[in-house]
Each structure stands twice: as structure tokens, then as C-alpha cells.
Motif scaffolding. Structure first.
Motif, PDB file in Angstrom:
ATOM      1  N   PRO A  11      36.246  10.196 -13.498  1.00  0.00           N
ATOM      2  CA  PRO A  11      36.063  10.898 -14.845  1.00  0.00           C
ATOM      3  C   PRO A  11      35.045  10.750 -15.725  1.00  0.00           C
ATOM      4  O   PRO A  11      34.293   9.682 -15.584  1.00  0.00           O
ATOM      5  CB  PRO A  11      37.521  10.684 -15.558  1.00  0.00           C
ATOM      6  CG  PRO A  11      37.818   9.363 -14.859  1.00  0.00           C
ATOM      7  CD  PRO A  11      37.205   9.153 -13.622  1.00  0.00           C
ATOM      8  N   LEU A  12      34.631  11.658 -16.722  1.00  0.00           N
ATOM      9  CA  LEU A  12      33.809  11.362 -17.705  1.00  0.00           C
ATOM     10  C   LEU A  12      34.082   9.954 -18.362  1.00  0.00           C
ATOM     11  O   LEU A  12      35.104   9.465 -18.671  1.00  0.00           O
ATOM     12  CB  LEU A  12      33.584  12.299 -18.850  1.00  0.00           C
ATOM     13  CG  LEU A  12      33.133  13.738 -18.320  1.00  0.00           C
ATOM     14  CD1 LEU A  12      33.166  14.825 -19.307  1.00  0.00           C
ATOM     15  CD2 LEU A  12      31.925  13.633 -17.759  1.00  0.00           C
ATOM     16  N   LEU A  13      32.934   9.153 -18.554  1.00  0.00           N
ATOM     17  CA  LEU A  13      33.093   7.884 -18.970  1.00  0.00           C
ATOM     18  C   LEU A  13      33.617   7.870 -20.522  1.00  0.00           C
ATOM     19  O   LEU A  13      33.251   8.559 -21.336  1.00  0.00           O
ATOM     20  CB  LEU A  13      31.856   7.318 -19.078  1.00  0.00           C
ATOM     21  CG  LEU A  13      31.496   5.832 -19.822  1.00  0.00           C
ATOM     22  CD1 LEU A  13      32.277   4.777 -18.685  1.00  0.00           C
ATOM     23  CD2 LEU A  13      30.274   5.587 -19.925  1.00  0.00           C
ATOM     24  N   ASP A  14      34.770   7.148 -20.764  1.00  0.00           N
ATOM     25  CA  ASP A  14      35.284   6.814 -21.929  1.00  0.00           C
ATOM     26  C   ASP A  14      35.138   5.144 -22.096  1.00  0.00           C
ATOM     27  O   ASP A  14      34.925   4.980 -23.252  1.00  0.00           O
ATOM     28  CB  ASP A  14      36.706   7.403 -22.171  1.00  0.00           C
ATOM     29  CG  ASP A  14      37.720   7.024 -20.897  1.00  0.00           C
ATOM     30  OD1 ASP A  14      37.297   6.334 -20.187  1.00  0.00           O
ATOM     31  OD2 ASP A  14      38.757   7.324 -21.047  1.00  0.00           O
ATOM     32  N   TYR A  15      35.721   4.604 -21.469  1.00  0.00           N
ATOM     33  CA  TYR A  15      35.424   3.146 -21.360  1.00  0.00           C
ATOM     34  C   TYR A  15      34.870   2.455 -20.159  1.00  0.00           C
ATOM     35  O   TYR A  15      35.078   3.104 -19.060  1.00  0.00           O
ATOM     36  CB  TYR A  15      36.934   2.408 -21.327  1.00  0.00           C
ATOM     37  CG  TYR A  15      37.882   2.836 -22.364  1.00  0.00           C
ATOM     38  CD1 TYR A  15      37.683   2.285 -23.599  1.00  0.00           C
ATOM     39  CD2 TYR A  15      39.012   3.629 -22.085  1.00  0.00           C
ATOM     40  CE1 TYR A  15      38.686   2.523 -24.661  1.00  0.00           C
ATOM     41  CE2 TYR A  15      39.616   4.328 -23.299  1.00  0.00           C
ATOM     42  CZ  TYR A  15      39.612   3.445 -24.540  1.00  0.00           C
ATOM     43  OH  TYR A  15      40.738   4.044 -25.488  1.00  0.00           O
ATOM     44  N   THR A  16      33.991   1.519 -20.381  1.00  0.00           N
ATOM     45  CA  THR A  16      33.389   0.554 -19.197  1.00  0.00           C
ATOM     46  C   THR A  16      34.472   0.085 -18.302  1.00  0.00           C
ATOM     47  O   THR A  16      35.708  -0.149 -18.981  1.00  0.00           O
ATOM     48  CB  THR A  16      32.421  -0.164 -19.782  1.00  0.00           C
ATOM     49  OG1 THR A  16      33.031  -1.374 -20.385  1.00  0.00           O
ATOM     50  CG2 THR A  16      31.366   0.577 -20.558  1.00  0.00           C
TER      51      THR A  16
ATOM     52  N   GLU B  73      36.219  -2.782 -20.087  1.00  0.00           N
ATOM     53  CA  GLU B  73      37.046  -2.356 -21.545  1.00  0.00           C
ATOM     54  C   GLU B  73      38.099  -1.544 -20.982  1.00  0.00           C
ATOM     55  O   GLU B  73      38.787  -1.217 -22.001  1.00  0.00           O
ATOM     56  CB  GLU B  73      36.117  -1.811 -22.426  1.00  0.00           C
ATOM     57  CG  GLU B  73      35.254  -2.757 -23.080  1.00  0.00           C
ATOM     58  CD  GLU B  73      34.168  -1.954 -23.751  1.00  0.00           C
ATOM     59  OE1 GLU B  73      33.912  -0.878 -23.928  1.00  0.00           O
ATOM     60  OE2 GLU B  73      33.460  -2.867 -24.346  1.00  0.00           O
ATOM     61  N   HIS B  74      38.197  -1.024 -19.808  1.00  0.00           N
ATOM     62  CA  HIS B  74      39.309  -0.052 -19.464  1.00  0.00           C
ATOM     63  C   HIS B  74      40.572  -0.506 -19.599  1.00  0.00           C
ATOM     64  O   HIS B  74      40.927  -1.642 -19.096  1.00  0.00           O
ATOM     65  CB  HIS B  74      38.880   1.022 -18.199  1.00  0.00           C
ATOM     66  CG  HIS B  74      39.442   2.010 -17.992  1.00  0.00           C
ATOM     67  ND1 HIS B  74      40.615   2.430 -17.853  1.00  0.00           N
ATOM     68  CD2 HIS B  74      38.947   3.239 -17.956  1.00  0.00           C
ATOM     69  CE1 HIS B  74      40.730   3.710 -17.844  1.00  0.00           C
ATOM     70  NE2 HIS B  74      39.660   4.405 -17.755  1.00  0.00           N
TER      71      HIS B  74
ATOM     72  N   ASN C 149      26.798   8.615 -14.987  1.00  0.00           N
ATOM     73  CA  ASN C 149      28.266   8.571 -15.643  1.00  0.00           C
ATOM     74  C   ASN C 149      28.970   7.508 -14.472  1.00  0.00           C
ATOM     75  O   ASN C 149      29.594   6.650 -15.144  1.00  0.00           O
ATOM     76  CB  ASN C 149      29.008   9.727 -15.477  1.00  0.00           C
ATOM     77  CG  ASN C 149      30.477   9.955 -15.813  1.00  0.00           C
ATOM     78  OD1 ASN C 149      30.611   9.582 -16.995  1.00  0.00           O
ATOM     79  ND2 ASN C 149      31.322   9.753 -14.875  1.00  0.00           N
TER      80      ASN C 149
ATOM     81  N   ASP D  79      27.371   3.936 -15.208  1.00  0.00           N
ATOM     82  CA  ASP D  79      27.375   3.534 -16.597  1.00  0.00           C
ATOM     83  C   ASP D  79      28.873   2.545 -16.543  1.00  0.00           C
ATOM     84  O   ASP D  79      29.000   1.894 -17.471  1.00  0.00           O
ATOM     85  CB  ASP D  79      27.432   4.531 -17.593  1.00  0.00           C
ATOM     86  CG  ASP D  79      25.884   4.549 -17.791  1.00  0.00           C
ATOM     87  OD1 ASP D  79      25.025   4.016 -17.537  1.00  0.00           O
ATOM     88  OD2 ASP D  79      25.742   5.673 -18.704  1.00  0.00           O
ATOM     89  N   TYR D  80      29.787   3.129 -15.692  1.00  0.00           N
ATOM     90  CA  TYR D  80      31.166   2.227 -15.710  1.00  0.00           C
ATOM     91  C   TYR D  80      30.928   0.761 -15.641  1.00  0.00           C
ATOM     92  O   TYR D  80      31.674   0.093 -16.126  1.00  0.00           O
ATOM     93  CB  TYR D  80      31.977   2.836 -14.798  1.00  0.00           C
ATOM     94  CG  TYR D  80      32.883   3.950 -15.078  1.00  0.00           C
ATOM     95  CD1 TYR D  80      34.049   3.748 -15.812  1.00  0.00           C
ATOM     96  CD2 TYR D  80      32.447   5.264 -14.968  1.00  0.00           C
ATOM     97  CE1 TYR D  80      34.917   4.737 -16.220  1.00  0.00           C
ATOM     98  CE2 TYR D  80      33.462   6.502 -15.139  1.00  0.00           C
ATOM     99  CZ  TYR D  80      34.439   6.078 -16.189  1.00  0.00           C
ATOM    100  OH  TYR D  80      35.203   7.176 -16.286  1.00  0.00           O
TER     101      TYR D  80
END
Length: 181
Positions: A45-50, A53-54, A91, A94-95
Motif C-alpha cells: 500500500p502507499l507508504l504510511d509507516y516504514t 515503525e509499522h 514507495n 522506502d518501506y
């Protein structure tokens, strides 16, 4: 040595994926451990947390993270989209951050045009440096990819030779081949 081949396009009818599969096949023929990180099938999904930190990373993220932890070097195979590399590739990458640090990266760019994705190379080089990866100074551009493969196999000997030279230099830098070979 375990090498990740990152297939960087999530588009339908992507032609760069056949280049990634060819890279993987050539590494396997050399007896090198490798795995394919297919950005399309990972479908992050679109990055919200790495990842670090997820609060609840899904199975796909966990699987890729486990593979990244076992990876010694990377080859990114990316098409050029609008003068750069795909957003889906950025995207997904960057996770993660720590798995890239001080690892060798090779870049293969793919294009339907005559410039072979050189703008994607330039932008990916900046990205690799930013994540503290070790950038191979050699890269492989793939111009007019639609003419280089037939039924999933390379039908252009000049391009096949350029790919072999790229892989040889990358593997020497990554430590998979002795420097004198």
C-alpha cells in the motif's frame, strides 16, 4: 552471496520485467543465490509507516523484510517513467532502510525509446546514495526493449553481451567473483 533483483514496475504489460527475469536467470546459471522482489506482486500500500515503525506490517512486508535481511547486494531493474523511475518502486523501497546500508547496488534501466532509460539511472543513482548503498559505477541501459526479446528470451547478441559485462563488473564489486576473473 544472496542477490535481490528488484523488478521495479507495477504496470500491466510491463516490458522491464522480462529484463529482470533474464538477469535472474543469468545469476542462477552462475550458481549465485538470488531472489526476485517483484514490485507488482508485492503490491504494497502507499507508504504510511516504514517497516521499523509499522504497528502491524502485513505478511507481504514481513516476507520482503525477511528476504532483505538475507540479501548481500541488489540489482534494480527499472523502466523510465516520465524522466525518472516509477513511483511504485520508490514507495516499495522506502518501506525499508537498514537492509540497504553499505550493500552494493547495480542499476538496469529499460525504455521503449532510444535513450534506454538513462534518466531513470540518474535518479536511481541519487536514491541509492541517499539510502547509503554502495553504487556500482557501471549500469546497463536497455533501449528499445520491445526489439530485444522474443518469447521472453534475448534475441539481440549485442545487448546480451552488454548484460554479461554489466553483471561481471557488478559481481566483482559485490564480491561474488574474484577480481582477477
Amino acid at each position: 552471496m544472496n542477490i535481490a533483483i528488484i523488478s521495479g514496475s507495477a504496470r500491466p504489460e510491463r516490458q522491464s520485467h522480462q529484463v529482470a527475469l533474464e538477469v535472474q536467470e543469468r545469476l542462477s546459471k552462475l550458481g549465485l543465490s538470488n531472489w526476485l522482489w517483484d514490485i507488482k506482486t508485492a503490491a504494497f500500500p502507499l507508504l504510511d509507516y516504514t517497516f521499523e515503525e509499522h504497528p502491524n506490517p502485513g505478511d507481504s512486508l514481513k516476507t520482503v523484510k525477511a528476504n532483505l535481511d538475507q540479501t548481500d547486494a541488489f540489482i534494480i531493474v527499472s523502466p523510465e517513467h516520465n524522466g525518472s523511475y516509477p513511483g511504485a518502486l520508490k514507495n516499495a523501497m522506502d518501506y525499508f532502510y537498514k537492509p540497504y546500508v553499505h550493500k552494493v547496488f547495480g542499476i538496469v534501466a529499460v525504455s521503449n525509446g532510444v535513450l534506454g532509460g538513462i534518466n531513470a539511472v540518474k535518479n536511481l543513482q541519487h536514491y541509492v546514495i541517499k539510502v547509503n548503498g554502495l553504487l556500482s559505477p557501471e549500469y546497463l541501459i536497455t533501449p528499445e526493449v520491445q526489439n530485444l526479446f522474443k518469447e521472453g528470451k534475448i534475441n539481440d547478441e549485442k545487448y546480451a553481451h552488454r548484460m554479461d559485462v554489466f553483471l561481471d563488473h557488478f559481481l566483482k564489486l559485490a564480491g561474488a567473483l574474484p577480481a582477477g576473473k
